[in-house]
Scaffold this motif. Structure first.
Motif, PDB file in Angstrom:
ATOM      1  N   PHE A   1       9.281   5.707   5.116  1.00  0.00           N
ATOM      2  CA  PHE A   1       8.670   6.913   4.581  1.00  0.00           C
ATOM      3  C   PHE A   1       8.015   6.620   3.239  1.00  0.00           C
ATOM      4  O   PHE A   1       6.896   7.068   2.949  1.00  0.00           O
ATOM      5  CB  PHE A   1       9.749   7.994   4.419  1.00  0.00           C
ATOM      6  CG  PHE A   1       9.229   9.398   4.506  1.00  0.00           C
ATOM      7  CD1 PHE A   1       9.059  10.022   5.732  1.00  0.00           C
ATOM      8  CD2 PHE A   1       8.903  10.105   3.367  1.00  0.00           C
ATOM      9  CE1 PHE A   1       8.590  11.318   5.817  1.00  0.00           C
ATOM     10  CE2 PHE A   1       8.418  11.401   3.440  1.00  0.00           C
ATOM     11  CZ  PHE A   1       8.263  12.014   4.674  1.00  0.00           C
ATOM     12  N   LEU A   2       8.702   5.855   2.394  1.00  0.00           N
ATOM     13  CA  LEU A   2       8.168   5.499   1.078  1.00  0.00           C
ATOM     14  C   LEU A   2       6.951   4.584   1.200  1.00  0.00           C
ATOM     15  O   LEU A   2       6.015   4.663   0.397  1.00  0.00           O
ATOM     16  CB  LEU A   2       9.255   4.817   0.244  1.00  0.00           C
ATOM     17  CG  LEU A   2      10.402   5.719  -0.205  1.00  0.00           C
ATOM     18  CD1 LEU A   2      11.543   4.875  -0.793  1.00  0.00           C
ATOM     19  CD2 LEU A   2       9.929   6.734  -1.237  1.00  0.00           C
ATOM     20  N   ILE A   3       6.951   3.721   2.208  1.00  0.00           N
ATOM     21  CA  ILE A   3       5.799   2.846   2.433  1.00  0.00           C
ATOM     22  C   ILE A   3       4.572   3.671   2.834  1.00  0.00           C
ATOM     23  O   ILE A   3       3.456   3.398   2.378  1.00  0.00           O
ATOM     24  CB  ILE A   3       6.138   1.789   3.508  1.00  0.00           C
ATOM     25  CG1 ILE A   3       7.157   0.777   2.942  1.00  0.00           C
ATOM     26  CG2 ILE A   3       4.879   1.061   3.975  1.00  0.00           C
ATOM     27  CD1 ILE A   3       7.692  -0.200   3.961  1.00  0.00           C
ATOM     28  N   ILE A   4       4.781   4.698   3.658  1.00  0.00           N
ATOM     29  CA  ILE A   4       3.675   5.594   4.022  1.00  0.00           C
ATOM     30  C   ILE A   4       3.173   6.325   2.775  1.00  0.00           C
ATOM     31  O   ILE A   4       1.962   6.502   2.579  1.00  0.00           O
ATOM     32  CB  ILE A   4       4.131   6.598   5.092  1.00  0.00           C
ATOM     33  CG1 ILE A   4       4.446   5.862   6.391  1.00  0.00           C
ATOM     34  CG2 ILE A   4       3.050   7.653   5.338  1.00  0.00           C
ATOM     35  CD1 ILE A   4       5.080   6.746   7.462  1.00  0.00           C
ATOM     36  N   MET A   5       4.096   6.733   1.894  1.00  0.00           N
ATOM     37  CA  MET A   5       3.710   7.370   0.640  1.00  0.00           C
ATOM     38  C   MET A   5       2.826   6.447  -0.186  1.00  0.00           C
ATOM     39  O   MET A   5       1.858   6.881  -0.815  1.00  0.00           O
ATOM     40  CB  MET A   5       4.952   7.735  -0.185  1.00  0.00           C
ATOM     41  CG  MET A   5       5.549   9.083   0.139  1.00  0.00           C
ATOM     42  SD  MET A   5       6.978   9.455  -0.915  1.00  0.00           S
ATOM     43  CE  MET A   5       6.231   9.371  -2.532  1.00  0.00           C
ATOM     44  N   THR A   6       3.155   5.162  -0.188  1.00  0.00           N
ATOM     45  CA  THR A   6       2.358   4.178  -0.926  1.00  0.00           C
ATOM     46  C   THR A   6       0.939   4.120  -0.385  1.00  0.00           C
ATOM     47  O   THR A   6      -0.035   4.074  -1.151  1.00  0.00           O
ATOM     48  CB  THR A   6       3.016   2.785  -0.846  1.00  0.00           C
ATOM     49  OG1 THR A   6       4.343   2.851  -1.375  1.00  0.00           O
ATOM     50  CG2 THR A   6       2.208   1.764  -1.625  1.00  0.00           C
ATOM     51  N   LEU A   7       0.802   4.139   0.935  1.00  0.00           N
ATOM     52  CA  LEU A   7      -0.533   4.116   1.549  1.00  0.00           C
ATOM     53  C   LEU A   7      -1.329   5.363   1.142  1.00  0.00           C
ATOM     54  O   LEU A   7      -2.512   5.253   0.780  1.00  0.00           O
ATOM     55  CB  LEU A   7      -0.400   4.054   3.066  1.00  0.00           C
ATOM     56  CG  LEU A   7      -1.717   4.095   3.862  1.00  0.00           C
ATOM     57  CD1 LEU A   7      -2.599   2.906   3.500  1.00  0.00           C
ATOM     58  CD2 LEU A   7      -1.438   4.126   5.355  1.00  0.00           C
TER      59      LEU A   7
ATOM     60  N   TYR B   1       3.226   7.057  -9.555  1.00  0.00           N
ATOM     61  CA  TYR B   1       3.454   6.634  -8.175  1.00  0.00           C
ATOM     62  C   TYR B   1       3.789   5.142  -8.087  1.00  0.00           C
ATOM     63  O   TYR B   1       4.336   4.674  -7.078  1.00  0.00           O
ATOM     64  CB  TYR B   1       2.255   6.986  -7.282  1.00  0.00           C
ATOM     65  CG  TYR B   1       1.102   6.003  -7.267  1.00  0.00           C
ATOM     66  CD1 TYR B   1       1.157   4.844  -6.511  1.00  0.00           C
ATOM     67  CD2 TYR B   1      -0.067   6.266  -7.979  1.00  0.00           C
ATOM     68  CE1 TYR B   1       0.092   3.953  -6.481  1.00  0.00           C
ATOM     69  CE2 TYR B   1      -1.130   5.381  -7.956  1.00  0.00           C
ATOM     70  CZ  TYR B   1      -1.043   4.226  -7.210  1.00  0.00           C
ATOM     71  OH  TYR B   1      -2.101   3.339  -7.196  1.00  0.00           O
ATOM     72  N   LEU B   2       3.486   4.392  -9.144  1.00  0.00           N
ATOM     73  CA  LEU B   2       3.854   2.977  -9.153  1.00  0.00           C
ATOM     74  C   LEU B   2       5.366   2.781  -9.159  1.00  0.00           C
ATOM     75  O   LEU B   2       5.854   1.688  -8.872  1.00  0.00           O
ATOM     76  CB  LEU B   2       3.226   2.286 -10.372  1.00  0.00           C
ATOM     77  CG  LEU B   2       1.699   2.167 -10.354  1.00  0.00           C
ATOM     78  CD1 LEU B   2       1.181   1.716 -11.714  1.00  0.00           C
ATOM     79  CD2 LEU B   2       1.240   1.203  -9.274  1.00  0.00           C
ATOM     80  N   LEU B   3       6.122   3.829  -9.466  1.00  0.00           N
ATOM     81  CA  LEU B   3       7.580   3.750  -9.416  1.00  0.00           C
ATOM     82  C   LEU B   3       8.083   3.515  -7.998  1.00  0.00           C
ATOM     83  O   LEU B   3       9.198   3.013  -7.805  1.00  0.00           O
ATOM     84  CB  LEU B   3       8.193   5.046  -9.955  1.00  0.00           C
ATOM     85  CG  LEU B   3       8.061   5.323 -11.455  1.00  0.00           C
ATOM     86  CD1 LEU B   3       8.524   6.739 -11.764  1.00  0.00           C
ATOM     87  CD2 LEU B   3       8.849   4.309 -12.274  1.00  0.00           C
ATOM     88  N   VAL B   4       7.270   3.878  -7.011  1.00  0.00           N
ATOM     89  CA  VAL B   4       7.700   3.738  -5.622  1.00  0.00           C
ATOM     90  C   VAL B   4       7.920   2.272  -5.263  1.00  0.00           C
ATOM     91  O   VAL B   4       8.852   1.930  -4.524  1.00  0.00           O
ATOM     92  CB  VAL B   4       6.658   4.377  -4.671  1.00  0.00           C
ATOM     93  CG1 VAL B   4       7.016   4.111  -3.209  1.00  0.00           C
ATOM     94  CG2 VAL B   4       6.565   5.870  -4.921  1.00  0.00           C
ATOM     95  N   TYR B   5       7.084   1.382  -5.804  1.00  0.00           N
ATOM     96  CA  TYR B   5       7.161  -0.051  -5.471  1.00  0.00           C
ATOM     97  C   TYR B   5       8.520  -0.642  -5.833  1.00  0.00           C
ATOM     98  O   TYR B   5       9.227  -1.167  -4.948  1.00  0.00           O
ATOM     99  CB  TYR B   5       6.013  -0.771  -6.177  1.00  0.00           C
ATOM    100  CG  TYR B   5       5.890  -2.251  -5.878  1.00  0.00           C
ATOM    101  CD1 TYR B   5       6.088  -2.759  -4.603  1.00  0.00           C
ATOM    102  CD2 TYR B   5       5.550  -3.153  -6.878  1.00  0.00           C
ATOM    103  CE1 TYR B   5       5.961  -4.106  -4.330  1.00  0.00           C
ATOM    104  CE2 TYR B   5       5.418  -4.505  -6.623  1.00  0.00           C
ATOM    105  CZ  TYR B   5       5.624  -4.977  -5.354  1.00  0.00           C
ATOM    106  OH  TYR B   5       5.510  -6.312  -5.096  1.00  0.00           O
ATOM    107  N   PRO B   6       8.955  -0.577  -7.105  1.00  0.00           N
ATOM    108  CA  PRO B   6      10.286  -1.110  -7.410  1.00  0.00           C
ATOM    109  C   PRO B   6      11.403  -0.321  -6.747  1.00  0.00           C
ATOM    110  O   PRO B   6      12.475  -0.891  -6.453  1.00  0.00           O
ATOM    111  CB  PRO B   6      10.364  -1.017  -8.943  1.00  0.00           C
ATOM    112  CG  PRO B   6       9.338  -0.026  -9.345  1.00  0.00           C
ATOM    113  CD  PRO B   6       8.246  -0.138  -8.327  1.00  0.00           C
ATOM    114  N   PHE B   7      11.199   0.975  -6.482  1.00  0.00           N
ATOM    115  CA  PHE B   7      12.222   1.770  -5.823  1.00  0.00           C
ATOM    116  C   PHE B   7      12.458   1.280  -4.398  1.00  0.00           C
ATOM    117  O   PHE B   7      13.603   1.181  -3.937  1.00  0.00           O
ATOM    118  CB  PHE B   7      11.802   3.239  -5.823  1.00  0.00           C
ATOM    119  CG  PHE B   7      12.814   4.161  -5.198  1.00  0.00           C
ATOM    120  CD1 PHE B   7      14.080   4.299  -5.741  1.00  0.00           C
ATOM    121  CD2 PHE B   7      12.500   4.900  -4.065  1.00  0.00           C
ATOM    122  CE1 PHE B   7      15.019   5.151  -5.169  1.00  0.00           C
ATOM    123  CE2 PHE B   7      13.431   5.751  -3.491  1.00  0.00           C
ATOM    124  CZ  PHE B   7      14.685   5.880  -4.042  1.00  0.00           C
TER     125      PHE B   7
END
Length: 389
Positions: free
Chosen positions: A4-10, A107-113
């Motif tokens: 789900f978080l990977i889709i958010m990144t896209l 939104y860059l917080l998603v990567y380390p999360f």
């Protein structure tokens, strides 16, 4: 949850790249500004704003859930983006649009999360997947942005950006409401996280090395299409764009190959060989022959993807999971500094020398990166000779 978080990144990357290729069109359409220096200065300011804003969000995340931060920041960013549709004042646009970047940068917080909830042995594959998503997202963003301009007007891009921000806020809120507490890890005793504002130790060394790496990569980008067209005497933008996009295609192949490898390699392995391939790819791209440039582009695309993924994996390997966001923000700052310097220098090099000069500078940069990395790892551990190949 990770998927789900990977889709958010896209979604975030697509939203972020809607306007990137079309700043000149927007400035001309909305404000009648055609001076490329004005556009370049604005773009540099946007990059600098992200560099400053992301570390602030990383520090805030020490005591707050990343998803909770994203709900509020993306809602604000979406509201501000929608307001840009109605702005006609150039000064007001600067103020509001840079405010968008401040909140959007969270939104860059998603990567380390994502990496914090992933086992370390899976980091290399996940980092590679996210790198490919960024490549694909940037292409999709450019396509959708072009469609909005063709069908409507450049100002509608901000409506598209607002929609992307609101989708991210909604997805973050959904995860907070539906995911179990065991799926949303929080940092216990955040005051005990031992981190400093300035990077230290291995993080500082990796920051300097990757700053030079990203400088070397981005300095060849601005004038690559002009360089290719000067060699081929071709005016085909489709062909030029295809050759320019070769590294993105090769990155997808690299992700597939990495996932098919059964044996998990040591985190230090593969970087030196990737950098050496990068040197070969830059040499070929700098040779004034279309066939050599094409082959060099393929080799270089593979090399940079592998090097960038492994450097990120190495950063998270030497960092404490509770401080992933903070440590990544420091590396991100260095990398963007390299991008800013490259963006400034590229035009000067081409103006004063030739279209080939950026490749020569990039070649020197890769040589420095290779030497620095070899020296750092040799001094880091006595077993390096068995690890760095």
């Amino acid at each position: 949850m990770r998927n789900f978080l990977i889709i958010m990144t896209l979604v975030a990357v697509v939203s972020d790249y809607l306007l990137h290729p079309f700043y000149p069109h927007f400035f001309k359409s909305q404000f009648g500004i055609t001076d490329p220096k004005a556009v370049g200065f604005y773009f540099s300011t946007v990059c600098a704003t992200v560099m400053i804003a992301f570390p602030i969000w990383a520090w805030i995340s020490k005591g707050k859930s990343e998803l909770r931060i994203l709900v509020y920041t993306q809602l604000i960013a979406g509201a501000l983006a929608a307001s840009c549709f109605f702005i006609t004042s150039y000064i007001h646009f600067w103020i509001v649009s840079l405010s968008i970047i401040v909140f959007k940068g969270s939104y860059l917080l998603v990567y380390p999360f994502i990496l914090r909830i992933t086992k370390k042995e899976e980091h290399t594959n996940i980092i590679g997947l996210l790198a490919v998503i960024i490549h694909c997202g940037s292409v999709l963003g450019a396509v959708f942005g072009g469609m909005l301009i063709d069908w409507l007007s450049p100002a509608w891009i901000f409506i598209g950006m607002a929609a992307g921000d609101l989708i991210q806020a909604g997805m973050s809120f959904y995860l907070l409401q539906t995911a179990g507490s065991d799926q949303v890890p929080t940092v216990e005793n955040p005051q005990k996280i031992k981190t400093s504002i300035w990077p230290q130790g291995m993080v500082l060394k990796l920051g300097i090395i990757t700053m030079i790496l990203y400088f070397s990569d981005f300095i060849i980008r601005p004038f690559f299409v002009r360089y290719w067209e000067s060699l081929t005497n071709s005016n085909s933008k489709i062909l030029s764009g295809t050759v320019y996009a070769i590294p993105a295609v090769v990155a997808m192949v690299g992700l597939y190959v990495n996932k098919k490898r059964h044996r998990q390699r040591n985190v230090y392995q593969g970087i030196i060989s990737a950098l050496l391939f990068g040197l070969a790819g830059l040499l070929l791209q700098g040779y004034p022959l279309a066939g050599a440039v094409f082959i060099g582009r393929c080799i270089y695309g593979w090399a940079f993807f592998q090097a960038a993924v492994r450097f990120d994996a190495l950063l998270f390997h030497v960092s404490d999971p509770v401080a992933y966001a903070i440590e990544y923000s420091k590396i991100h700052f260095f990398q963007n500094m390299g991008v800013l310097i490259a963006s400034t220098m590229a035009g000067v090099l081409v103006d004063q020398f030739s279209l080939r000069m950026p490749f020569m500078v990039a070649l020197s940069g890769f040589a420095v990166v290779t030497a620095l990395y070899y020296y750092v790892i040799r001094t880091q551990t006595s077993q390096t000779s068995k690890l760095i190949v």
